[in-house]
Scaffold this active site. Structure first.
Site, PDB file in Angstrom:
ATOM      1  N   HIS A   1      46.316  37.107  36.473  1.00 35.74           N
ATOM      2  CA  HIS A   1      45.665  36.124  37.348  1.00 35.74           C
ATOM      3  C   HIS A   1      45.252  34.925  36.497  1.00 35.74           C
ATOM      4  O   HIS A   1      44.297  35.003  35.730  1.00 35.74           O
ATOM      5  CB  HIS A   1      44.436  36.806  37.993  1.00 35.74           C
TER       6      HIS A   1
ATOM      7  N   GLY B   1      32.982  38.360  37.051  1.00 34.19           N
ATOM      8  CA  GLY B   1      32.994  39.648  37.729  1.00 34.19           C
ATOM      9  C   GLY B   1      31.600  39.958  38.269  1.00 34.19           C
ATOM     10  O   GLY B   1      30.640  39.218  38.025  1.00 34.19           O
TER      11      GLY B   1
ATOM     12  N   MET C   1      41.125  32.945  31.891  1.00 36.06           N
ATOM     13  CA  MET C   1      40.287  31.798  32.292  1.00 36.06           C
ATOM     14  C   MET C   1      40.241  30.775  31.169  1.00 36.06           C
ATOM     15  O   MET C   1      40.171  31.153  30.000  1.00 36.06           O
ATOM     16  CB  MET C   1      38.851  32.265  32.557  1.00 36.06           C
TER      17      MET C   1
ATOM     18  N   HIS D   1      44.903  44.421  36.222  1.00 37.22           N
ATOM     19  CA  HIS D   1      44.633  43.025  36.555  1.00 37.22           C
ATOM     20  C   HIS D   1      44.032  42.332  35.335  1.00 37.22           C
ATOM     21  O   HIS D   1      43.027  42.776  34.778  1.00 37.22           O
ATOM     22  CB  HIS D   1      43.669  42.982  37.741  1.00 37.22           C
TER      23      HIS D   1
ATOM     24  N   SER E   1      40.525  45.528  37.174  1.00 36.39           N
ATOM     25  CA  SER E   1      40.395  44.288  36.402  1.00 36.39           C
ATOM     26  C   SER E   1      39.687  44.548  35.087  1.00 36.39           C
ATOM     27  O   SER E   1      38.502  44.902  35.053  1.00 36.39           O
ATOM     28  CB  SER E   1      39.603  43.252  37.213  1.00 36.39           C
TER      29      SER E   1
ATOM     30  N   MET F   1      43.534  31.682  35.883  1.00 35.44           N
ATOM     31  CA  MET F   1      42.510  30.748  36.374  1.00 35.44           C
ATOM     32  C   MET F   1      42.457  29.594  35.383  1.00 35.44           C
ATOM     33  O   MET F   1      41.507  29.444  34.614  1.00 35.44           O
ATOM     34  CB  MET F   1      41.162  31.476  36.486  1.00 35.44           C
TER      35      MET F   1
ATOM     36  N   MET G   1      41.090  35.234  47.119  1.00 41.06           N
ATOM     37  CA  MET G   1      39.857  35.432  46.351  1.00 41.06           C
ATOM     38  C   MET G   1      38.717  35.710  47.329  1.00 41.06           C
ATOM     39  O   MET G   1      38.502  34.948  48.272  1.00 41.06           O
ATOM     40  CB  MET G   1      39.521  34.191  45.516  1.00 41.06           C
TER      41      MET G   1
ATOM     42  N   ASP H   1      40.502  40.076  45.587  1.00 40.59           N
ATOM     43  CA  ASP H   1      39.895  40.094  44.254  1.00 40.59           C
ATOM     44  C   ASP H   1      38.478  39.548  44.329  1.00 40.59           C
ATOM     45  O   ASP H   1      38.285  38.376  44.666  1.00 40.59           O
ATOM     46  CB  ASP H   1      40.757  39.236  43.319  1.00 40.59           C
TER      47      ASP H   1
ATOM     48  N   GLY I   1      36.894  45.373  39.512  1.00 44.89           N
ATOM     49  CA  GLY I   1      36.452  45.295  38.124  1.00 44.89           C
ATOM     50  C   GLY I   1      35.239  46.166  37.908  1.00 44.89           C
ATOM     51  O   GLY I   1      35.335  47.320  37.472  1.00 44.89           O
TER      52      GLY I   1
ATOM     53  N   ASP J   1      42.608  38.802  33.902  1.00 44.07           N
ATOM     54  CA  ASP J   1      42.057  37.504  34.296  1.00 44.07           C
ATOM     55  C   ASP J   1      42.061  36.542  33.118  1.00 44.07           C
ATOM     56  O   ASP J   1      41.277  36.706  32.184  1.00 44.07           O
ATOM     57  CB  ASP J   1      40.608  37.680  34.757  1.00 44.07           C
TER      58      ASP J   1
HETATM   59  C1  DX5 Z   1      36.846  36.910  39.059  1.00 45.05           C
HETATM   60  C2  DX5 Z   1      38.044  37.691  38.643  1.00 45.05           C
HETATM   61  C3  DX5 Z   1      38.037  39.093  39.104  1.00 45.05           C
HETATM   62  C4  DX5 Z   1      36.909  39.944  38.600  1.00 45.05           C
HETATM   63  C5  DX5 Z   1      36.567  40.923  39.684  1.00 45.05           C
HETATM   64  O1  DX5 Z   1      37.063  35.573  38.863  1.00 45.05           O
HETATM   65  O2  DX5 Z   1      39.220  37.082  39.162  1.00 45.05           O
HETATM   66  O3  DX5 Z   1      39.286  39.720  38.858  1.00 45.05           O
HETATM   67  O4  DX5 Z   1      37.220  40.641  37.428  1.00 45.05           O
HETATM   68  O5  DX5 Z   1      35.434  41.604  39.337  1.00 45.05           O
HETATM   69  P1  DX5 Z   1      34.576  42.447  40.375  1.00 45.05           P
HETATM   70  O6  DX5 Z   1      35.484  43.488  40.962  1.00 45.05           O
HETATM   71  O7  DX5 Z   1      33.481  43.015  39.531  1.00 45.05           O
HETATM   72  O8  DX5 Z   1      34.070  41.500  41.424  1.00 45.05           O
HETATM   73 ZN    ZN Z   2      41.140  38.178  39.074  1.00 41.19          ZN
END
Ligand code: DX5
Ligand code: ZN
Length: 220
Positions: free
Chosen positions: A66, A144, A37, A33, A8, A68, A137, A175, A197, A35
């Site tokens: 992904h 992250g 948002m 990946h 990620s 969000m 999730m 994730d 990530g 993200d």
């Molecule tokens: C969180 C994201 C993840 C995030 C994961 O909302 O969807 O993809 O980047 O990060 P880590 O692996 O650090 O938990």
């Molecule tokens: Zn994600």
């Protein structure tokens, strides 16, 4: 089932994004990946269209996007045209999941459906046959670097059992909070697409990717 690692980029060093992506490519990652948002569905805002476009032109990794965001149906077409290979939306973010699925398919992309930690697996049941991938999730979406929520691992187990009972070969992605120390637990629960990530990016993305991929190849 084959296992895939999807680093990620939310955790990448954006000053040096190109080189960080090259590093996870060299390490043997399969997907990237991404993200997206919107500050509404989740409290944070990450990045959007220009970054996606830049990635597609430069990396050979499959883009695992992904979303969000609220009303994902409004953005499917643009995200598809910017090169997403898998488009994953939140079941909680739309009034009409069938319409989102229809639009993703119409654009020739793979359909991913995801749920937050509090949403039960039963909510996915009406859509399972239409999905290429389900993302469970394992943290609250938005940031992250959080710790994995143990009951979400049980949801992975429940979903894998459900798909096997139905004779389906569905990709199950996890994730949030996945690290080398809990990777085997999530694989054993039935996940085969692993997002990581903060455990991959940072000091040595190539080395971290390699260690993840090694464990994943051994376990498949
Ligand atoms: C969180 C994201 C993840 C995030 C994961 O909302 O969807 O993809 O980047 O990060 P880590 O692996 O650090 O938990
Ligand atoms: Zn994600």
């Amino acid at each position: 089932m084959k296992n895939y690692l999807s680093p990620s980029i939310l955790a990448a060093d954006f000053w040096d994004l190109g080189e960080q992506i090259r590093a996870v490519e060299r390490g043997g990652a399969s997907y990237l990946h991404v993200d997206v948002m919107d500050g509404v569905f989740v409290p944070s805002i990450s990045f959007g269209f220009p970054i996606l476009e830049a990635l597609k032109r430069k990396t050979t990794l499959l883009l695992d996007v992904h979303l969000m965001i609220v009303e994902p149906e409004r953005y499917v077409e643009t995200v598809a045209s910017l090169g997403a290979d898998i488009i994953t939306f939140h079941l909680e973010a739309t009034k009409d999941p069938d319409e989102v699925i229809r639009r993703i398919r119409q654009n020739g992309k793979k359909v991913g459906i995801t749920i937050k930690p509090a949403t039960p697996i039963s909510a996915l049941e009406p859509y399972l046959e239409q999905a290429d991938m389900i993302l469970i999730m394992t943290v609250e979406p938005g940031f992250g670097g959080q710790s994995i929520i143990p009951h979400c691992i049980e949801k992975v187990r429940e979903l894998r059992k459900l798909t096997l009972d139905r004779g389906m070969e569905l990709d199950i992605e996890v994730d949030g909070g996945v690290k080398a120390s809990n990777l085997e637990v999530v694989l054993e629960a039935g996940a085969n697409v692993i997002v990581a990530g903060s455990a991959v990016f940072g000091a040595d993305p190539e080395g971290h990717t390699r260690s993840f991929v090694e464990i994943m190849e051994r376990k498949q």
